[in-house]
Every structure is written in C-alpha cells, then in structure tokens.
Design an enzyme around this catalytic site. Structure first.
Site, PDB file in Angstrom:
ATOM      1  N   ASP A 288       0.862  -1.178   0.000  1.00 46.77           N
ATOM      2  CA  ASP A 288       0.000   0.000   0.000  1.00 46.77           C
ATOM      3  C   ASP A 288       0.905   1.236   0.000  1.00 46.77           C
ATOM      4  OD1 ASP A 288      -2.176   1.667  -0.023  1.00 46.77           O
ATOM      5  OD2 ASP A 288      -3.205   0.705   1.644  1.00 46.77           O
ATOM      6  N   TRP A 289       0.284   2.372  -0.125  1.00 46.07           N
ATOM      7  CA  TRP A 289       0.988   3.649  -0.295  1.00 46.07           C
ATOM      8  C   TRP A 289       2.011   3.872   0.841  1.00 46.07           C
ATOM      9  CZ3 TRP A 289      -0.396   7.890  -3.777  1.00 46.07           C
ATOM     10  CH2 TRP A 289       0.269   9.084  -3.487  1.00 46.07           C
TER      11      TRP A 289
END
Ligand code: BGC
Length: 778
Positions: A311-312
């Site tokens: 994820d980011w």
C-alpha cells in the site's frame, strides 16, 4: 542510443495467444420447479492463470536485465496531482528512461498514458512497458453505488456489471490495473473504510469479491476493456482496534482464517492477479513484513501466482512500526515476506540492489518478484501492444453511455434499503401538490458520487432534489437547506420548518458527507453529525408527514431518529443516478429490495456489533442482570444484518433439507419457499444461515451459507434450493485444521439474521470423529 526494436521482441515469436483467464461461474443453485438461482460465492475450479509462452518469455527477459533494471520493475510511483498536466510526465521522465519505474498510478488519460508509455518503450534500454494503475473503486466516469451500498443489493451480478463498465471506461483512459475490489470484512462502523467493502460477512463478502474481480478482469486480460484487479487490503485491515484507521490488529489465527481471509481466497480462486498489503500489523507483525500471510498462506497454501503490491508507502512505514532501523532493514523485511512491488516509498529502489550485493537478500528473491511483475505485463498483452489501442477519441466516446446510465440507475435502485415504514407512509403519492426537500445533502449532486469516485463529475449526477423534481413534473417541489452534516450551524432550521409547513409532505435528507466515511475518516461517534438531529426534531414537531432519506457510507447510530420518524430509507451514496433511483423508490415506481450487509447499532457504544457473534456462557438477555448485556441500552442492534422492508410482504418457509443426516461426501439440498403475501410484485432476499450446535471451538450463533434475491409476483410462491456441503460446516479447530465435526446443526431461514424459522439436521462421520476438509477453491 537505445535500440529501435526491443530486444525482447524476438522472444514473443511463437508465443501463443494469452490464455483466457479463469472466470469461474458462480456456484449456481440447482433448481426445482419455480426455483431461482442462489447467489452463493463461488471459488470455482482453480485455473492456473499463467499464459502460454509466459515462462520462457519472462525468463529470457530477466536474463537481459541488470540488477538496477530488475529493482526498477518493483518500483511504483504516483503521478502528480494534476494527472493530465505535463508535470506528471516530466517528473518521472528521467527515471522512466533509466528503467527505474515498473508502474505508475494516478496518471489518467489516453494521451498522457500513451506519451509516458512511448517514453518507456522507446527510450529505456530494454523498452519494458509500464503498467498504469488507479483506484477504480465504484465506477470511473459513470459512478455506481459505493461498494457497501452495492452489497446491500445482495446481488453480486450487479457488482459484476458495474465493475465491467468501470473497467471499460478506465481502460479507455489508459488504465490497466485497478486497486479494487476492497474485500476487507468490517465489523466496526467507526472505521471509515467500511464504505469500500461489502460489509461484515465473509460469505456475502466472498460473493462480491468474486463478482467484482471477474467484472474488472473480464474473460481475457488482453482485451482492451479489461483491468487487472487487486484484492485489498491483505489482511484484516478492517479489524483495526477501536475502529481507528491504520491501528493495530490483534486477533487469533482462527478468526483471521475463518472471518477475514475467505473473501481474499475467493478472489484468488476467481483469478485475481494482484493483492495489496494492508497498513496494519497483525499480532505484532505488520502486513508488509508478514511472511505467514504473503508467502505461506497466499502462495504456498492457496497457490496464488500473481503479484503483491504494497500500500501507499507501506514498506517505508515499517520504520514507524519499529521493525527495522533503516531502509535496508525494512526493504529486506518486505521482500522476504513476499511483497513484490513498492508503492511510492522507493525503499526498494534505494535499498534493494545494495541488499543483494551485500548478500542480505538472495538474488533469487528479487528475481521471483520481478518475474511476477513481468508476468503481469505479459498477461495484459503489453509486450504485444503496450498502448492497448487507447486513443483520445476512443476515450471520449467510452464514457457515460446511456446504457451505462441505465445500469447505474438499476444498481442504485437495487442498493436502496427500506429500513422503516410504519403505517405504510411510503410510497408517497405522485399526486401530492407540494413536496418539500430538506437538508444540505438533498441538493448536493457532488455527494451522490461518494468517496473514491474516480473521475465522476457532479455535472453528470442527479441529486435527490433533482430526481424528485423529475419524478413530479406537475408538483411544486420546494427546497430548504436546514442543516448540514459538516456544521453545527442551526440558523437554517427555522426556514426549513417554514418550508416544510407549506408542503403536503417533507423529504428530509440527512447523513454524512462522503469524506466522513473514507480512508483516514474514523469517527468516535457515529451519530448523525452536525446539527442534523436538531433539524430532525424540528421537522417532527411540525406534524408535516415526513420521510427520512439517509446518505451515508457506514452504519449510523439512529436510535433517536428511528424512535421519532415513521419512514426511513437508506440510500448510501448511489452514484450519478442517486436522485432518480431515490425518487423511484419514494414514489413507488420501484419496490425496494435491498438488505443490510452490515448491522446497524442503536448507539456507538455497541460497536463492534455483528450478527455472527458467539453465544457466551451468559447469553445476552435484556431482562436478566448477569448476562452479556448493557445496563443502559439493549444488546440488540437497531437494524440487524439482512434487514430490509418492501412495499409488499413475504412469508418464508422453514428450510427443508433433502435429508436429516448428512455424511462427508454429501451435498444437502435445502429448499425454502418464499411467498409474496402482499398485493404487488417485489424482490425478496432469501437468507439461509447455519449453526453448528456443539463444537470443539465455540461457534457463531449463525453464519450465512446461502442467499438469493428473487422477484416474486403478488400471490406467487417460489422455491429456492441451496446446496450445503461439508465445506459449509467447517472451521479451524484447536490445531488450525479445517474440520467439520459430527453432531447436530441448525438451519435458519428468514427475513434477516435475527428472525425466522429453523430446522435441525445431523452431520455423521463413519468413526464419529471430525473430518478434515480441503480449504481449496470450490
Ligand atoms: C489506500 C489504498 C489505495 C492506495 C493508492 C492508499 O492510501 O490505502 O487503498 O489503493 O492509497 O491510492
């Protein structure tokens, strides 16, 4: 000077067309006369999605790559905020030329993506195409209901259709990969991201995970209308402590496997090509460094051969989790765990080559990750056509077609849940002379689009007010703002009251703004925010017949609202056709059939609250002190999972299993009759639950094991048949074996998870001992 013709071009010769990816048909119920299909989540037969010629191609390309080029393929960057501006291309141009970027996201548009792709395939040494990703969550330009709302349709087929359209539009804009479906089970309504998933139940959630995956990916990933799908967030992100986003998760491995993992497994079985790791830790190990999850369970147990993206900045955040002292430590932890691509944090780009050269990370581990990235690109057909035929003209004509709008309206109507309708206040008559629409959300076209709305435009959307005006061209439709979710300002309430008094009926639109149920939008109190409750009370005091329309992305605590208002309609955020669909329901052109995919509490203090709870040693009883209860509020929900009313009435029979005893190889056929006992046609959602009466591990009081939404005409009876196999009885026991234990089971059918009829059957094994059940694709 880079060579004009990619060195890998020759490798493609002889590679046959890419295999059609497995699209497993839903496990349809077999039908008796007058029988409708059951929408049970299908795991389908597992098909290895590797494409013909893929291994040979990928291996040969890998052999040409430098270590830096390999690491580059594992690097994913986000475009700049203005994705069509020149900055997005310029900022990454040098990195793209140097082969340092495997994927870009938040870059949208045929021309923009073509320009960047051109750079990659002509100016980088090996000409490896870029894969463009985006969060295409519930529509691209045509926005559909938010995922939680769409799950309220209890119709995964709608999820498949909307995902297909979203993929078609997004692909025309150069997108190849969506970070959806979000399949996190969520049982704590304080968590803002509950809006992005299918609610609290693994069975319903699995059905939507399959449908959405298949909708996004289509039947052939090389089709210019297909997107690679991502099952996210792996795993148990929805179990964040106290509903606070990004917070820790501490749950048993059994709960993980029995509750949180099934929708991921179902998506893998449906052929999903990527998974995204989650921000949370699980029992002390952050998901981005969790080898049990990402390698042992995902790859070794489930046979997943696709790619895992972080994820980011999830890999970089391992530093904050405190499981590494520097980038090298956390980069090693993530690649060792099995996370292939680094979204945004650039830890891999900076640290991975050094880790390999110093011997801390085996070259083979990096190669395996790169192989998965290249395989994804191969499966998408990017080495044959890196542009996938996108053009500005094609992009323009692909968006918001009348056919897409029609699906948007149907999806929206099916997602609406009639929560309360005392005295049949609804539907309202179209002959009303004057109607007042009250509430800031009622005229807010932007709000209809909801969070993660893609490139949906308010100009395409229909507000509740506009929808009502269209439905009642002859009536006078008044509007007053009254109050808004985002302000405690009460000064508009008096004007709203005055407006309502001039009308024959008032439609009060209250709820949340879309950004209140979203990422980083946990709420400690899930009441109606702002001054909206004051507005509700003031409207109630007028005596003007009033119906409440809710717009929200999570269960709200509506105890007081429910106690003073006769009719309540849950509309979530329905997308561009929100207003039309809502008017269809309010004025009786559509008979609502949605059901809650998540439990609504009375007050915030009850959460987490969900139907599949355990009985405890002192089962809840509001009238007995020393039981599992509260002294200040009932333990029961305000609206249970599965609840939803109709403008007609249904009676549901007790379940009729085909036998009273079931053995390990058997499939029990369970028949259920549903009769429309009212005077107009409507959609019933028949729900079949099961309970393992005695287990070596305590069992939930009920678990959903079958459901079907069917249209039943007035006076008609339909018979549904649901298959129950040994797999439907199984759970993880004390030694983490997936077993079905002999004994009695109770089957329930009914209108929701709390009520209905029941019958028992016996599960018998030859030696009276539990049987181990294969936890593989159905
Ligand atoms: C979210 C993901 C999303 C990613 C890329 C993150 O903040 O958690 O769900 O896919 O951003 O936009």
């Amino acid at each position: 000077m880079p060579p004009r013709s990619p060195a890998w071009r020759a490798l493609l010769a002889g590679a046959a067309a890419i295999a059609v990816l497995a699209a497993c048909a839903p496990r349809a119920a077999t039908t008796a006369p007058q029988t409708a299909p059951s929408a049970t989540p299908s795991r389908g037969p597992r098909v290895t999605p590797g494409a013909p010629g893929e291994d040979r191609f990928v291996d040969s390309l890998l052999a040409m790559m430098t270590l830096e080029e390999k690491v580059g393929q594992l690097n994913q960057l986000s475009g700049l905020a203005d994705p069509t501006g020149p900055g997005g291309v310029e900022a990454g141009a040098g990195q793209i030329r140097r082969g340092e970027v495997g994927s870009l996201f938040n870059v949208i548009g045929a021309d923009t993506t073509r320009a960047i792709q051109h750079l990659a395939v002509t100016e980088s040494r090996l000409h490896i195409p870029i894969v463009f990703g985006l969060d295409v969550i519930h529509g691209f330009r045509t926005t559909f209901p938010v995922p939680l709302g769409e799950a309220a349709s209890w119709n995964p087929e709608i999820g498949r259709q909307t995902a297909r359209i979203a993929a078609t539009e997004a692909a025309a804009a150069g997108i190849m990969w969506t970070f959806a479906p979000m399949v996190d089970i969520a049982r704590d309504a304080r968590w803002g991201r509950i809006v992005e998933g299918a609610g609290e139940d693994p069975f319903l959630g699995s059905a939507f995970a399959v449908a959405r995956t298949q909708g996004f990916q289509g039947s052939d990933l090389r089709s210019p209308t297909s997107l690679v799908a991502t099952a996210k967030h792996f795993a148990a992100y929805g179990a964040a402590e106290a509903g606070r986003d990004y917070n820790v998760v501490d749950i048993s491995e059994r709960t993980l496997r029995d509750v949180y993992l099934p929708p991921f497994h179902a998506a893998v079985c449906a052929g999903v090509q990527t998974l995204m790791s989650s921000f949370n830790e699980i029992n002390g190990v952050p998901a981005h460094a969790n080898r049990l999850l990402t390698t042992q369970i995902l790859r070794d147990e489930w046979g997943f051969d696709g790619m895992v993206v972080s994820d980011w900045t999830g890999i970089g955040e391992l530093l904050n989790h405190g499981i590494g002292a520097d980038s090298a430590d956390v980069g090693k932890a993530a690649i060792d765990a099995g996370v292939d691509m680094d979204m945004v944090s650039e830890v891999y780009r900076k640290a991975l080559a050094g880790l390999v050269r110093s011997g801390r990370v085996p070259q083979a581990e990096v190669d395996a990750a790169v192989r998965r990235v290249l395989a994804l690109k191969y499966r998408l057909g990017l080495f044959s056509d890196p542009f996938r035929g996108v053009s500005a003209a094609g992009e323009q004509s692909a968006m918001v077609t009348p056919a897409y709008r029609a699906v948007a309206r149907e999806a929206a109507r099916q997602s609406i849940v009639l929560l309360k309708n005392d005295g049949n206040v609804l539907p309202l008559k179209k002959t009303l002379a004057t109607v007042a629409v009250i509430g800031a959300l009622g005229a807010d076209t932007g709000a209809t689009i909801g969070n993660w709305g893609g490139i949906g435009r308010p100009a395409d959307a229909v507000s509740v007010l506009d929808g009502i005006r269209r439905a009642l061209p002859k009536a006078s439709v008044l509007y007053s703002r009254g109050a808004s979710p985002s302000s405690s300002d009460t000064t508009g309430i008096a004007a709203a009251v005055a407006t309502a008094r001039r009308a024959n009926a008032a439609i009060l639109v209250v709820g949340e703004t879309p950004d209140m149920s979203a990422e980083a939008s946990s709420r400690a109190t899930i009441d109606l925010p702002g001054a909206q409750m004051q507005l509700v009370r003031a409207l109630r005091a007028t005596g003007v017949p009033t119906v409440v329309v809710l717009m929200n992305g999570r269960p709200l605590a509506l105890q007081e609202l429910d106690s003073i208002m006769p009719a309540i309609v849950e509309t979530w955020f329905l997308g561009i056709e929100h207003g039309n669909a809502t008017a269809d329901v309010l004025f009786g052109d559509y008979n609502p059939g949605g059901r809650l995919p998540v439990t609504f509490p009375r007050v915030t203090g009850q959460v987490p609250i969900y139907y599949a709870h355990k009985n405890t040693g002192r089962p809840s009883n509001d009238s007995t002190k020393y039981t599992s209860r509260y002294i200040d509020v009932s333990y029961t929900p305000l609206y249970p999972f599965g609840h939803g009313l109709s403008y007609t009435t249904f009676t549901t029979s007790a379940p009729r299993p085909s036998a009273t005893t079931m053995r390990p190889g058997d499939t029990l056929q369970v028949e259920v009759d549903v009769t429309n006992s009212g005077s107009r046609a409507g959609d019933a959602v028949v729900q079949l639950y099961i309970r393992d009466d005695v287990g070596s591990i305590t069992r939930p009081v009920r678990q959903l094991r079958g459901f079907s939404r069917v249209t039943v005409n007035a006076g008609e009876k339909r018979t549904l048949r649901f298959p129950i196999s040994v797999r439907d009885l199984a759970f993880h026991d004390a030694s983490m074996r997936f077993v079905a234990e002999p004994g009695t089971f109770t089957l329930f059918t009914g209108p929701d998870a709390e009520h209905g009829e029941s019958v028992k059957f016996t599960f018998a094994t030859s030696d009276g001992r539990p049987v181990v059940v294969a936890d593989d694709c159905r």
